[in-house]
Motif scaffolding. Structure first.
Motif, PDB file in Angstrom:
ATOM      1  N   ARG A  27       0.817  -1.207   0.000  1.00 40.65           N
ATOM      2  CA  ARG A  27       0.000   0.000   0.000  1.00 40.65           C
ATOM      3  C   ARG A  27       0.853   1.262   0.000  1.00 40.65           C
ATOM      4  O   ARG A  27       1.871   1.334   0.664  1.00 40.65           O
ATOM      5  CB  ARG A  27      -0.919   0.018   1.235  1.00 40.65           C
ATOM      6  N   TRP A  28       0.374   2.265  -0.738  1.00 40.54           N
ATOM      7  CA  TRP A  28       0.965   3.598  -0.715  1.00 40.54           C
ATOM      8  C   TRP A  28      -0.121   4.582  -0.291  1.00 40.54           C
ATOM      9  O   TRP A  28      -1.191   4.637  -0.891  1.00 40.54           O
ATOM     10  CB  TRP A  28       1.491   3.987  -2.099  1.00 40.54           C
ATOM     11  N   ASP A  29       0.147   5.338   0.757  1.00 36.28           N
ATOM     12  CA  ASP A  29      -0.803   6.334   1.247  1.00 36.28           C
ATOM     13  C   ASP A  29      -0.264   7.719   0.904  1.00 36.28           C
ATOM     14  O   ASP A  29       0.637   8.243   1.558  1.00 36.28           O
ATOM     15  CB  ASP A  29      -0.995   6.199   2.758  1.00 36.28           C
ATOM     16  N   ALA A  30      -0.829   8.308  -0.154  1.00 39.67           N
ATOM     17  CA  ALA A  30      -0.324   9.594  -0.638  1.00 39.67           C
ATOM     18  C   ALA A  30      -0.558  10.718   0.366  1.00 39.67           C
ATOM     19  O   ALA A  30       0.145  11.733   0.352  1.00 39.67           O
ATOM     20  CB  ALA A  30      -0.995   9.939  -1.971  1.00 39.67           C
ATOM     21  N   GLU A  31      -1.557  10.542   1.246  1.00 40.30           N
ATOM     22  CA  GLU A  31      -1.886  11.613   2.191  1.00 40.30           C
ATOM     23  C   GLU A  31      -1.064  11.544   3.479  1.00 40.30           C
ATOM     24  O   GLU A  31      -1.156  12.435   4.308  1.00 40.30           O
ATOM     25  CB  GLU A  31      -3.375  11.540   2.527  1.00 40.30           C
ATOM     26  N   ASP A  32      -0.286  10.490   3.648  1.00 40.17           N
ATOM     27  CA  ASP A  32       0.495  10.334   4.875  1.00 40.17           C
ATOM     28  C   ASP A  32       1.780  11.151   4.760  1.00 40.17           C
ATOM     29  O   ASP A  32       2.671  10.823   3.984  1.00 40.17           O
ATOM     30  CB  ASP A  32       0.813   8.852   5.093  1.00 40.17           C
ATOM     31  N   TRP A 234     -12.877  -0.263   8.697  1.00 38.57           N
ATOM     32  CA  TRP A 234     -13.632   0.158   9.872  1.00 38.57           C
ATOM     33  C   TRP A 234     -13.474   1.662  10.117  1.00 38.57           C
ATOM     34  O   TRP A 234     -14.440   2.376  10.369  1.00 38.57           O
ATOM     35  CB  TRP A 234     -13.166  -0.643  11.081  1.00 38.57           C
ATOM     36  N   ASN A 235     -12.210   2.130  10.075  1.00 41.20           N
ATOM     37  CA  ASN A 235     -11.918   3.554  10.159  1.00 41.20           C
ATOM     38  C   ASN A 235     -10.573   3.798   9.484  1.00 41.20           C
ATOM     39  O   ASN A 235     -10.059   2.917   8.804  1.00 41.20           O
ATOM     40  CB  ASN A 235     -11.933   4.050  11.621  1.00 41.20           C
ATOM     41  N   ASP A 236      -9.997   4.982   9.676  1.00 42.11           N
ATOM     42  CA  ASP A 236      -8.746   5.306   8.987  1.00 42.11           C
ATOM     43  C   ASP A 236      -7.595   4.403   9.406  1.00 42.11           C
ATOM     44  O   ASP A 236      -6.628   4.241   8.665  1.00 42.11           O
ATOM     45  CB  ASP A 236      -8.354   6.764   9.249  1.00 42.11           C
ATOM     46  N   ASP A 237      -7.686   3.806  10.592  1.00 40.90           N
ATOM     47  CA  ASP A 237      -6.565   3.040  11.125  1.00 40.90           C
ATOM     48  C   ASP A 237      -6.800   1.529  11.175  1.00 40.90           C
ATOM     49  O   ASP A 237      -5.852   0.778  11.418  1.00 40.90           O
ATOM     50  CB  ASP A 237      -6.228   3.516  12.547  1.00 40.90           C
ATOM     51  N   LEU A 238      -8.012   1.077  10.963  1.00 42.26           N
ATOM     52  CA  LEU A 238      -8.330  -0.333  11.183  1.00 42.26           C
ATOM     53  C   LEU A 238      -9.143  -0.898  10.029  1.00 42.26           C
ATOM     54  O   LEU A 238     -10.135  -0.293   9.607  1.00 42.26           O
ATOM     55  CB  LEU A 238      -9.128  -0.467  12.491  1.00 42.26           C
ATOM     56  N   ASP A 239      -8.695  -2.058   9.503  1.00 38.11           N
ATOM     57  CA  ASP A 239      -9.472  -2.737   8.470  1.00 38.11           C
ATOM     58  C   ASP A 239      -9.417  -4.240   8.684  1.00 38.11           C
ATOM     59  O   ASP A 239      -8.506  -4.771   9.328  1.00 38.11           O
ATOM     60  CB  ASP A 239      -8.981  -2.357   7.065  1.00 38.11           C
ATOM     61  N   ASN A 276      -5.760  -5.531  10.109  1.00 33.21           N
ATOM     62  CA  ASN A 276      -4.636  -4.615   9.938  1.00 33.21           C
ATOM     63  C   ASN A 276      -4.885  -3.348  10.742  1.00 33.21           C
ATOM     64  O   ASN A 276      -5.972  -2.739  10.647  1.00 33.21           O
ATOM     65  CB  ASN A 276      -4.460  -4.231   8.454  1.00 33.21           C
ATOM     66  N   TYR A 277      -3.887  -2.960  11.519  1.00 32.93           N
ATOM     67  CA  TYR A 277      -3.993  -1.743  12.322  1.00 32.93           C
ATOM     68  C   TYR A 277      -2.858  -0.789  11.941  1.00 32.93           C
ATOM     69  O   TYR A 277      -1.676  -1.158  12.030  1.00 32.93           O
ATOM     70  CB  TYR A 277      -3.945  -2.054  13.813  1.00 32.93           C
ATOM     71  N   LYS A 278      -3.204   0.404  11.539  1.00 31.70           N
ATOM     72  CA  LYS A 278      -2.206   1.394  11.142  1.00 31.70           C
ATOM     73  C   LYS A 278      -1.645   2.088  12.366  1.00 31.70           C
ATOM     74  O   LYS A 278      -2.382   2.599  13.204  1.00 31.70           O
ATOM     75  CB  LYS A 278      -2.817   2.411  10.195  1.00 31.70           C
ATOM     76  N   LEU A 279      -0.314   2.093  12.461  1.00 31.54           N
ATOM     77  CA  LEU A 279       0.350   2.700  13.628  1.00 31.54           C
ATOM     78  C   LEU A 279       0.469   4.216  13.472  1.00 31.54           C
ATOM     79  O   LEU A 279       0.539   4.732  12.368  1.00 31.54           O
ATOM     80  CB  LEU A 279       1.744   2.077  13.806  1.00 31.54           C
TER      81      LEU A 279
END
Length: 279
Positions: A27-32, A234-239, A276-279
């Motif tokens: 994954r690439w997150d352009a907004e990060d 689920w939200n920005d950090d959890l899927d 998956n949980y985004k740190l």
């Protein structure tokens, strides 16, 4: 219930022939905009055999992905992880084991010939922290990968096609382990399809073809892998994702079961749940 379970598995298996489950590692997150980021990924998988049967396969894993952004489209990525094996593998092992550790440098937008076509690239260094690699006296491995991405929203909104081409070179201390000649090169090509719908839902799937070349310049039966999954953000950090996967090797059908029979055998298909949980 078992009939519904089997029908759902068949539908996923058929769909996976045209699609691919996107890996969080790609994954690439352009907004990060943060220099440091990462994911924790937990996975549990099992096949359809009863837990007491010899062919039962249950596996729970945890993987940490740590990223450092070098530039807008360049990053370093460290991947460490391990898994718990509930059922004995080929070496009659059970318990907790590490995966190989890897460090990857990736470049996004290497080539953009069209606003709906782009190419990414990466080089991965693989370090032998797993029991299997240590058993084969693997010193080191390098894997180069390119990914071609195609936006297909002209046809269906939210549809993406990807093609991953990978080449891996292994460096072993010895060319053989026991009487077995080890793999020097691994070549693979993955075709994937990702469909995002209803804001938070997705369907993804993949078909991978892999071929190996041994140190004595011989190769053995190529392998085919597939996976398919439904995902929910689920939200920005959890899927979450729930899906199936399986693999088989080409063989002479006159000497055993046809490989397609194994590929879609409902008992041998692995069902998995990933968080998956985004740190």
């Amino acid at each position: 219930m078992r009939i519904l379970y089997s029908v759902f598995a068949i539908l996923l298996a058929i769909a996976s022939a045209y699609s691919y489950a996107e890996n969080v590692q790609d994954r690439w997150d352009a907004e990060d905009k943060n220099r440091w980021s990462g994911f924790l990924s937990a996975n549990y998988s099992k096949n359809n055999y009863a837990d007491s049967q010899a062919l039962a396969n249950r596996d729970a894993s945890l993987t940490a992905i740590i990223r450092y952004r070098l530039a807008q489209d360049t990053r370093l990525q460290l991947i460490v992880g391990g898994h718990h094996v509930s059922d004995a593998d080929d070496y009659l092992r059970q318990g907790d084991f590490l995966y190989d550790t890897s460090l990857t440098v990736s470049q996004n937008n290497l080539w953009n010939p069209h606003d709906k076509i782009k190419m990414n690239g990466s080089v991965r260094a693989i370090f032998p922290t797993s029991k299997e690699s240590q058993r084969q006296d693997l010193d080191f491995a390098l894997r180069a990968s390119v990914r071609f991405s195609f936006v297909l929203d002209n046809y269906i909104d939210g549809l993406y096609l990807n093609d991953y081409i990978r080449v891996q070179k292994n460096f072993h201390e010895f060319e053989t382990a026991g009487k077995r000649v080890l793999d020097e090169y691994r070549f693979s090509n993955t075709l994937s399809l990702d469909y995002y719908f209803l804001d938070d839902w997705s369907f993804s799937g993949a078909v991978t073809y892999r071929k190996t070349l041994k140190y004595n310049n011989s190769s053995y039966s190529p392998s085919v892998y597939y996976s398919a999954q439904f995902g929910y953000q689920w939200n920005d950090d959890l899927d979450f994702a729930y899906g199936i996967s399986n693999s088989t090797s080409y063989a002479n059908p006159e000497q055993g079961p046809h490989p397609v029979d194994d590929l879609f055998d409902l008992d041998k298909i692995n069902f998995y749940l990933t968080v998956n949980y985004k740190l």
